[in-house]
Design a protein around this motif. Structure first.
Motif, short mmCIF file in Angstrom:
data_model
loop_
_atom_site.label_atom_id
_atom_site.label_comp_id
_atom_site.label_asym_id
_atom_site.label_seq_id
_atom_site.Cartn_x
_atom_site.Cartn_y
_atom_site.Cartn_z
N ASP A 1 0.87 -1.19 0.00
CA ASP A 1 0.00 0.00 0.00
C ASP A 1 0.90 1.24 0.00
OD1 ASP A 1 -1.75 2.08 0.45
OD2 ASP A 1 -2.70 1.18 2.21
N ILE A 2 0.93 1.98 -1.10
CA ILE A 2 1.87 3.10 -1.19
C ILE A 2 1.52 4.24 -0.24
CG2 ILE A 2 2.48 2.59 -3.59
CD1 ILE A 2 0.78 4.99 -4.43
N SER A 3 0.35 4.21 0.34
CA SER A 3 0.02 5.26 1.30
C SER A 3 0.67 5.02 2.66
CB SER A 3 -1.50 5.38 1.46
OG SER A 3 -2.04 4.21 2.05
N THR A 4 1.15 3.81 2.89
CA THR A 4 1.82 3.50 4.18
C THR A 4 3.18 2.85 4.01
OG1 THR A 4 0.67 1.38 4.31
CG2 THR A 4 -0.37 3.26 5.41
N ASP A 5 3.48 2.32 2.83
CA ASP A 5 4.78 1.66 2.62
C ASP A 5 5.93 2.63 2.91
OD1 ASP A 5 3.88 -0.83 2.06
OD2 ASP A 5 4.20 -0.74 -0.09
N GLY A 6 6.96 2.10 3.55
CA GLY A 6 8.14 2.90 3.86
C GLY A 6 8.11 3.54 5.23
N TRP A 7 6.99 3.47 5.92
CA TRP A 7 6.92 4.04 7.27
C TRP A 7 7.89 3.29 8.19
CZ3 TRP A 7 1.22 5.21 9.13
CH2 TRP A 7 0.62 6.11 8.22
N THR A 8 8.63 4.03 8.96
CA THR A 8 9.50 3.44 9.98
C THR A 8 8.78 3.55 11.32
OG1 THR A 8 11.34 4.36 8.72
CG2 THR A 8 11.85 3.42 10.86
N ARG A 9 8.33 2.40 11.83
CA ARG A 9 7.53 2.43 13.05
C ARG A 9 8.32 1.90 14.25
NH1 ARG A 9 3.88 -0.87 13.46
NH2 ARG A 9 3.97 -2.16 11.58
N VAL A 10 8.22 2.60 15.35
CA VAL A 10 8.74 2.07 16.61
C VAL A 10 7.78 0.98 17.07
CG1 VAL A 10 9.31 2.59 19.01
CG2 VAL A 10 9.83 4.26 17.21
N ASP A 11 8.32 -0.22 17.28
CA ASP A 11 7.47 -1.38 17.52
C ASP A 11 8.19 -2.33 18.48
OD1 ASP A 11 5.97 -3.73 17.39
OD2 ASP A 11 5.51 -3.48 15.27
N LYS A 12 7.53 -2.73 19.54
CA LYS A 12 8.14 -3.64 20.50
C LYS A 12 8.55 -4.95 19.86
CE LYS A 12 5.71 -1.82 24.57
NZ LYS A 12 4.77 -2.14 25.68
N ALA A 13 7.87 -5.31 18.78
CA ALA A 13 8.21 -6.56 18.08
C ALA A 13 9.26 -6.33 16.99
CB ALA A 13 6.95 -7.16 17.47
N GLY A 14 9.74 -5.10 16.89
CA GLY A 14 10.70 -4.77 15.85
C GLY A 14 12.12 -5.17 16.20
N VAL A 15 13.06 -4.71 15.38
CA VAL A 15 14.48 -5.02 15.54
C VAL A 15 15.16 -3.86 16.25
CG1 VAL A 15 16.61 -5.58 14.32
CG2 VAL A 15 14.40 -6.33 13.39
N PRO A 16 15.97 -4.12 17.29
CA PRO A 16 16.68 -3.02 17.95
C PRO A 16 17.73 -2.42 17.02
CG PRO A 16 17.35 -5.14 18.86
CD PRO A 16 16.20 -5.42 17.94
N ILE A 17 17.62 -1.13 16.77
CA ILE A 17 18.51 -0.44 15.84
C ILE A 17 19.08 0.81 16.50
CG2 ILE A 17 18.62 0.82 13.64
CD1 ILE A 17 18.28 -2.16 13.22
N ARG A 18 20.40 0.98 16.39
CA ARG A 18 21.01 2.21 16.86
C ARG A 18 20.80 3.29 15.80
NH1 ARG A 18 27.36 3.92 17.83
NH2 ARG A 18 27.42 3.63 15.56
N TYR A 19 20.45 4.49 16.24
CA TYR A 19 20.25 5.57 15.28
C TYR A 19 20.84 6.87 15.83
CZ TYR A 19 16.29 7.19 18.15
OH TYR A 19 15.51 7.65 19.18
N VAL A 20 21.15 7.78 14.91
CA VAL A 20 21.66 9.09 15.28
C VAL A 20 20.48 9.96 15.66
CG1 VAL A 20 22.88 11.16 14.47
CG2 VAL A 20 23.65 8.89 13.76
N SER A 21 20.52 10.49 16.87
CA SER A 21 19.42 11.34 17.33
C SER A 21 19.73 12.82 17.21
CB SER A 21 19.05 11.00 18.78
OG SER A 21 20.19 11.11 19.61
N SER A 22 21.03 13.19 17.18
CA SER A 22 21.37 14.60 17.00
C SER A 22 22.84 14.74 16.63
CB SER A 22 21.09 15.41 18.28
OG SER A 22 21.99 15.04 19.30
N VAL A 23 23.16 15.85 15.98
CA VAL A 23 24.54 16.26 15.72
C VAL A 23 24.60 17.77 15.91
CG1 VAL A 23 25.01 14.40 14.05
CG2 VAL A 23 24.15 16.60 13.23
N ASP A 24 25.80 18.28 16.02
CA ASP A 24 26.01 19.73 16.09
C ASP A 24 26.11 20.25 14.65
OD1 ASP A 24 27.38 22.31 16.11
OD2 ASP A 24 27.66 21.95 18.25
N LYS A 25 25.08 20.96 14.22
CA LYS A 25 25.00 21.40 12.82
C LYS A 25 26.22 22.23 12.43
CE LYS A 25 21.93 23.90 9.61
NZ LYS A 25 22.83 25.01 9.23
N GLU A 26 26.58 23.20 13.26
CA GLU A 26 27.69 24.08 12.93
C GLU A 26 29.01 23.31 12.89
OE1 GLU A 26 29.83 28.20 14.55
OE2 GLU A 26 27.98 27.46 15.47
#
Length: 897
Positions: free
Chosen positions: A840-865
């Motif tokens: 369904d292209i109206s929902t495909d590609g959504w990245t959902r936080v899900d207890k049944a999902g896979v634990p993934i490390r992600y970047v939450s912030s950087v110093d823009k300058e």
């Protein structure tokens, strides 16, 4: 009757037949003038030339297919005192992509010293829901699919393979274009490039013009709907396309081949080799926009159709190709021969000589002869021409149904363009080449969309070329007059090319740069998987500038279902050459998202996800050209080429198989097998994850070879950037373009670091940052990046399709996180996530936080300058800097004549 039986029809003793038949036809039209016409026809046929007036104006509309460029060269060889090719418009919804097509045309014109010719392509106009045609509709989409943007579906274009054997080979002319054609100063410039509609309007407004159509007829179809007042200045329309009563010999078995040969499409009226089970009636040029072709045929303007009926008698036969090979006195003749020869060498079976035709070159010859003889069909030098009542089938019976396939009528109280309810446009419209409505098990496909059909009522009376005229030289091995004149005209010393790429420079040399790394302790091996968006090339510069002691860029793979078309791989080669890294292998990836290619015809597939990417400004046109700046990069001796060998699965070994383009999987497997490090390989991916998912699905144990994977994609907070699909509010482009691949990779047990839209979307380009860069221009690579960013910022300031070009800094952020996260004050977090992939292209590609999902490390912030300053410092470092700064520097080195 196929080419093998043509010699009977073309016996010179039957030449009187070619005078009698047109005369007999004209008895119906104007019997009283038959005597004068007969005398004139015999006189012209004897002299093989008639000129009715002084200079005639011609506009060529082309899809820049591989056989269109030989046709263009043939036209450019005609005396300018008689034929003035004033303008070229490019239709971009067929066999080529806009960015490559415009460069090919400019290169041809530069070689032929004809840079006076106007060239138009694209445009950002649209068609409103009520049918109002806005100015400068780009012609990227067939009229039935055209909305208010240049993003859209591919119901007809999916018949054309996007990769090898299709648009990739056309965009590169099988690799010959960059090898042979010189490169002038003229090139695509965003916002300054003339559009197709501008060129059409400007040319026709200045007086009588003949138009030759050699591809989809979208550009002219739109003009006829939006500017009917200009029809009076169209003197005549010639078009190559359609099949009326043709018996297409493509794929027929040669005489004596026995039971071992299985005919592919022998006997079908059309030539849609990829769509025969659903539509055996249509020909590609008309099929790619049937409604536009209908406007052309029913415009009331005089039309001469050059259909498959006649071009089937003009194959690139062995005799023709041999004669051409013996007559290569000009650069243009050489280019035509090289084009046809590589086609022969790479043809998928042994039927090339019966399967590939001089469709467009023959139509060009018929056009030139028609212009020189006052468009009198009797006097055409190359074809026997009859009047017929022809219409173009745009929808299939029963008419008046509402099955959702026809956007002109579906869910509308008033049909678009005020079309007639229950009329010929109101039936089922083929939705794709595998449309089940059109498929008949154990029978012939029923859909006729794009069929140029002879009818008793409701058609338009047009001239149809049905047979070629024989060669008057009875001793020639070339049986038709066109063959002889075509080869002769290409070799004329007048109006010839000035040079090809190598002959333009006195001291031209092919040089490959391989750095000596034997004395260095190399850092972590890295594979860069990119989709060749503009931001990816900044990332590539960053990685090439990072000391090899930290990062050893071992290989590059390119995904071709993202923000650039496959031919953009040549930009990768150019950038590596600039930086002295011709040693780095580059692998070409899949053309479709997972499970989007057709199992029965894998070279073709759906554009379910890729249709979200605009085809014009701010989209593929600008990615394929780097906003027009790619022409400033030095020209690499490496390039994409269709050269191949039996060893790698090709039908035959070509002359230069050593130039073969490696595939992404090959490159990845070679890296895994060649590195002894037990620590594994690091991969940085900044596009759809198709290449990596494909590799893992082929061999699930390979995940152990990947130490870590950095991914640009997804959106943890659920804020998307799919601006072309408003109903999908939460997906990020890279994950949306192949959601199934994203899901496969996330579940792979690889150590993943995600750089999501949450952080990349917070570092837009700014005028302040450009001011900082302005003060630091030193290295060639820094200067190029500054120019790229400045151009994207300027375009963003214009708004419209360029609203999103200020986010080029998001892709290189991932490289900075990988190389030096402390320097840019990176913070990480972890969540269990999954990716929506249901179809369904109206929902495909959504990245959902899900207890049944896979634990993934992600970047939450950087110093823009800090990041911006770090990026500038790396790019401006004096280490690992450009070896060849630019194409301009190459030209100085090689020396102009």
């Amino acid at each position: 009757m196929g080419p093998d039986s043509l010699s009977h029809w073309l016996d010179p003793s039957l030449s009187l037949l070619y005078i009698y038949l047109p005369m007999r036809r004209n008895m119906i039209w104007h019997l009283g003038k038959m005597r004068d016409i007969a005398v004139a026809a015999i006189f012209c046929w004897t002299l093989l030339s008639c000129s009715y007036a002084a200079q005639k104006t011609l506009l060529l509309d082309t899809d820049v297919d591989n056989e269109d460029m030989p046709a263009l060269l043939y036209i450019l060889k005609q005396p300018r005192s008689q034929i003035h090719l004033k303008a070229i418009t490019i239709n971009a919804n067929s066999w080529s992509n806009a960015g490559s097509a415009i460069n090919t045309v400019y290169d041809i014109l530069y070689m032929m010293n004809r840079e006076d010719i106007l060239v138009g392509i694209g445009g950002e106009g649209g068609i409103t829901d009520n049918g109002t045609i806005l100015p400068n509709v780009g012609g990227y989409l067939p009229i039935i699919e055209q909305g208010l943007s240049t993003a859209g579906g591919c119901r007809y274009r999916e018949a054309i393979p996007p990769g090898q054997g299709g648009r990739l080979d056309v965009d590169t002319n099988y690799g010959i274009r960059r090898q042979y054609l010189p490169q002038g100063e003229r090139h695509y410039v965003p916002l300054k490039q003339r559009t197709a509609q501008e060129v059409l309007v400007e040319t026709l407004s200045k007086g009588p013009t003949t138009i030759l159509l050699l591809g989809a007829q979208t550009n002219l179809g739109i003009l006829l709907l939006s500017h009917p007042e200009l029809k009076k200045n169209i003197e005549h329309i010639y078009m190559m396309g359609g099949g009326v009563h043709s018996s297409n010999p493509t794929g027929c078995c040669p005489v004596g081949s026995g039971l071992s040969c299985i005919p592919a499409q022998c006997g079908n009226v059309g030539n849609l080799f990829s769509a025969l089970p659903t539509n055996p009636w249509a020909e590609f040029n008309v099929f790619t926009d049937p409604f536009a072709s209908y406007q052309v045929f029913h415009s009331g303007v005089p039309v001469t159709q050059v259909p498959l009926d006649v071009t089937n008698y003009a194959p690139v036969s062995q005799v023709f190709l041999s004669n051409l090979q013996k007559n290569l006195e000009t650069f243009e003749a050489q280019y035509v021969y090289q084009t046809l020869n590589i086609l022969r060498e790479t043809w998928s079976d042994d039927n090339f000589y019966n399967s590939f035709f001089l469709w467009d070159s023959f139509a060009s010859a018929v056009t030139i002869s028609g212009m020189l003889t006052g468009h009198d069909p009797n006097m055409n030098k190359y074809a026997v021409i009859y009047p017929k009542n022809i219409t173009v089938i745009t929808s299939d019976k029963p008419y008046g149904i509402n099955d959702g396939s026809n956007p002109f009528f579906a869910n509308r109280a008033t049909p678009k363009f005020h079309l007639q309810k229950g009329g010929v446009h109101s039936g089922h419209v083929q939705t794709g080449i595998q449309d089940p409505f059109c498929l008949v098990l154990d029978g012939k496909g029923t859909c006729m969309d794009g069929y140029t059909k002879e009818v008793q009522n409701g058609g338009a009376l047009i001239q149809v070329a049905l047979l070629p005229k024989p060669n008057r030289d009875t001793n020639s091995t070339l049986k038709i007059q066109f063959y002889a004149d075509y080869i002769n005209d290409l070799n004329l010393p007048k109006q010839t090319a000035r040079f090809n790429f190598e002959s333009e420079f006195q001291h031209f040399k092919k040089i490959f740069y391989h750095p000596n790394l034997s004395k260095k302790v190399l850092g972590k091996p890295l594979i860069f998987d990119m989709d060749m968006s503009p931001g990816d090339f900044i990332t590539l510069f960053y990685l090439l500038k990072t000391p090899v002691e930290l990062i050893n860029l071992t290989a590059i793979t390119v995904t071709t279902n993202g923000w650039a078309n496959p031919a953009a791989i040549d930009i990768v080669y150019d950038m590596l050459h600039m930086m002295g890294r011709d040693d780095i292998p580059v692998g070409l990836g899949s053309y479709f998202a997972l499970n989007q290619s057709f199992p029965s015809f894998p070279s073709n597939g759906d554009c379910k996800y890729s249709q979200a990417i605009p085809l014009g400004s701010g989209g593929l046109l600008d990615s394929d050209t780097l906003f027009g700046l790619a022409r400033e990069l030095p020209r690499s001796p490496r390039r994409y080429t269709a050269q191949n060998s039996v060893k790698f699965g090709a039908p035959r070994t070509t002359d230069h198989p050593e130039l073969r383009q490696p595939l992404a999987n090959e490159v990845l497997l070679n890296v895994f097998s060649s590195l002894n490090s037990k620590a594994g390989v690091t991969i940085l991916s900044s596009g759809p994850l198709t290449n990596i998912a494909t590799l893992l699905l082929a061999n699930s144990s390979l995940h152990t070879k990947i130490k870590e994977l950095y991914i640009v994609g997804g959106s943890i907070a659920g804020q998307g950037n799919l601006y072309t699909i408003p109903k999908n509010t939460k997906a990020e482009f890279n994950f949306f373009l192949d959601p199934e691949a994203a899901l496969v990779v996330l579940k792979s047990q690889i150590n993943i670091t995600l750089i999501p839209l949450d952080v990349t979307g917070k570092i837009p380009l700014s005028a302040a940052y450009l001011d900082i860069l302005e003060k630091h221009e030193k290295t060639a690579e820094f200067e190029f990046v500054h120019k790229l960013l400045s151009t994207s910022w300027m375009l963003h300031s214009e708004g419209g399709p360029y609203n999103f070009t200020q986010y080029l800094l998001g892709d290189p952020l991932a490289a900075a996180v990988l190389v030096n996260p402390e320097n840019i004050k990176t913070t990480f977090n972890e969540e269990k996530i999954t990716v929506e992939s249901t179809g369904d292209i109206s929902t495909d590609g959504w990245t959902r936080v899900d207890k049944a999902g896979v634990p993934i490390r992600y970047v939450s912030s950087v110093d823009k300058e800090a990041y911006e300053l770090h990026l500038a410092a790396v790019l401006n470092s004096p280490t690992q800097t450009a070896v060849v700064p630019s194409f301009a520097s190459q030209k100085k080195q090689w020396g102009k004549r």
